[in-house]
Design a protein around this motif. Sequence first.
Motif, short mmCIF file in Angstrom:
data_model
loop_
_atom_site.label_atom_id
_atom_site.label_comp_id
_atom_site.label_asym_id
_atom_site.label_seq_id
_atom_site.Cartn_x
_atom_site.Cartn_y
_atom_site.Cartn_z
N GLY A 395 0.79 -1.21 0.00
CA GLY A 395 0.00 0.00 0.00
C GLY A 395 0.82 1.26 0.00
O GLY A 395 0.34 2.32 -0.43
N PHE A 396 2.07 1.19 0.44
CA PHE A 396 2.94 2.36 0.45
C PHE A 396 3.81 2.36 -0.81
O PHE A 396 3.99 1.33 -1.47
CB PHE A 396 3.81 2.36 1.71
N SER A 397 4.37 3.52 -1.15
CA SER A 397 5.03 3.68 -2.45
C SER A 397 6.19 2.71 -2.66
O SER A 397 6.38 2.18 -3.75
CB SER A 397 5.52 5.13 -2.60
N GLY A 398 6.98 2.48 -1.60
CA GLY A 398 8.12 1.60 -1.75
C GLY A 398 7.75 0.18 -2.09
O GLY A 398 8.53 -0.55 -2.71
N PHE A 399 6.56 -0.23 -1.69
CA PHE A 399 6.09 -1.58 -2.00
C PHE A 399 6.01 -1.80 -3.51
O PHE A 399 6.45 -2.82 -4.03
CB PHE A 399 4.73 -1.80 -1.35
N PHE A 400 5.47 -0.84 -4.24
CA PHE A 400 5.26 -0.98 -5.68
C PHE A 400 6.59 -0.96 -6.44
O PHE A 400 6.81 -1.77 -7.34
CB PHE A 400 4.34 0.13 -6.19
N SER A 401 7.46 -0.01 -6.07
CA SER A 401 8.72 0.11 -6.81
C SER A 401 9.67 -1.04 -6.48
O SER A 401 10.38 -1.54 -7.36
CB SER A 401 9.38 1.46 -6.51
#
Length: 616
Positions: A395-401
């Motif tokens: 859910g946080f940005s670092g998870f996706f990247s």
Amino acid sequence: MTTLSSLHLALVALFAPLATAALLALWGGLRRTGRPAAWLSVGTALFALAAAGILFARLWAGDTMSGDSVPWLLHGDLTIDGPYRGTIIELGVHLDGISVSMLMVVTLVAACVQVFSLGYMGHEPPADLGRYYTWQSLFLFAMSSLVLAPNLLQVFLGWELVGLVSYLLIGFYYTKPSAARAAVKAFWVTKFADMGLLLGVIVLFVDTGSFAWTGTVANAELVTLLIFLAVMGKSAQFPLHIWLPDAMEGPTPVSALLHAATMVAAGVFLVVRAGPLFAQAPGTGEVMVYVGAFTALFAAIVAVVQDDIKKVLAYSTCSQLGYMVAALGAGSVMGGFFHLTTHAFFKALLFLGAGAFIHAVHSNDIQHMGGLLKKMKVSGTTFVIGALALAGIPGFSGFFSKDQILEAVFEKGHLLPLAALLIAAFLTAFYMGRVIFIALLGEPSVHAQQAKHVADPGLEMTLPLVVLAVPALIAGFFGHKLADLYHAEYHFHLGLVGGVASVLGLAGLGTAWWMFGPAKGGAGIREAFAPMGRLARSFVVDDLFTAGYRSALMVLARAVGWFDRYIIDGLINVFGETLLRVGERLRPLQTGNVQHYLYAVALGLLLLGTYGVWAQ
């Protein structure tokens, strides 16, 4: 009303900070005013951010970007009748999805750091505050010129200026010996690595007659390996990471600006920018994957046992840069550049949040903190958001990247680097959880209880935290749009690797809660971690460099000095002394008597005549 073109907006973002830096540097009276000089720099940074924001909005809306260049140097011959035959070396502005996106990141982080500094650095003497903001403006220009460069030569110019200004900012407290040493260490380590970029640019020009990063290069492996050496220095990859933790001697906002979000990211950005070159060098990509993965794991282990909150974040930066390098080595531009973008937001947020804590308790040690979330709700909450983004919590940005990086490494079949990155993911969540459960949620230490006015700082410091918390929280949801801007592929799917990484991240937080939370149930595990802590602290990279300097380089220097003093200088001295003695012996021949000279001339003519007759 005439609308500014994209080129004009880029020039505004580029040269407005330079104009401010030049004004403050040349007008000492203004610089020494302190607060007015600071507001001038902050206003310029916000102006540059507005220009970059309009550019980015146009790019987001689908507008076509085009830069421009002007001739700078001529390499070749001029013909008699006028036309030039050779290479024109240009300076200019290159606008595309990558450069405009990076410009937006740079200006946003720089503006937030400068606004935050108004509160954090407000106690500095006026002259020092003016000096600080002069360098802040110069750094923003240097980084922007690197980002907008149309060729590798201009990249090199911006690259070197960024290194110079970072030296000045790290050593801002130049009367403090540790800060002065840290600045010099950062300068020399990065300058050593920068020789790779210089040689790479030269080889590229010899090979192609151009400084462009497009086109076919015969020696692509050599060029990219040399460039990667510079990247290892600037982006703090093992073993050239040794300067980054020491650079925390600079003011905390400097750490956020240079060593979390922009300056250290310049190396990763260079690889993205020179992607067509690196695509021709699969061998360099293999090296990058392994160097990046090892750096990610190594730095994460060291971060686990740090008590200085800035050192935790510094080693975390090394680790996350390792993720980016591994992604680019695996051929994932999206993974590397996407994580560069999200990392810029949440790591700048974390450093500024740490600055707010340090400002409140007057200590960098997390053991001197405790219970800060209750007293500093805005600073604490935004710090937690940044920490969860760094940990890669879903859910946080670092998870996706981070998921993009792990998937790319897995798809290339690099199983050993993948394992290192997954272990680093667990450790990242663990050491950030350790900071949260000790500094923010733990019992207030005696030091924290004695500290006066432990509360959220003023608006100057809290506003940048809130601004940065927004992209740290939501930027990951715009991956598809960002991929369109980067002209890269983006396929987010929470597969096996991403699922494992998410579980490991949550497990890291859970382990930290068990060990450092209210129950303190991990005493046995803490003892088990102690040997790893000692091992991490005894990673002898600095010691090896020191030993190499003392036992190898200094020995070689002394040997060269001896050779120069006694062989080179000795031969020259013997030659000079010999000439002096010969001169002294010949001096009596010069009597000053004209008759003697006439006799000598006559004798010479006689000898010449005799030789001529004999020779016939």
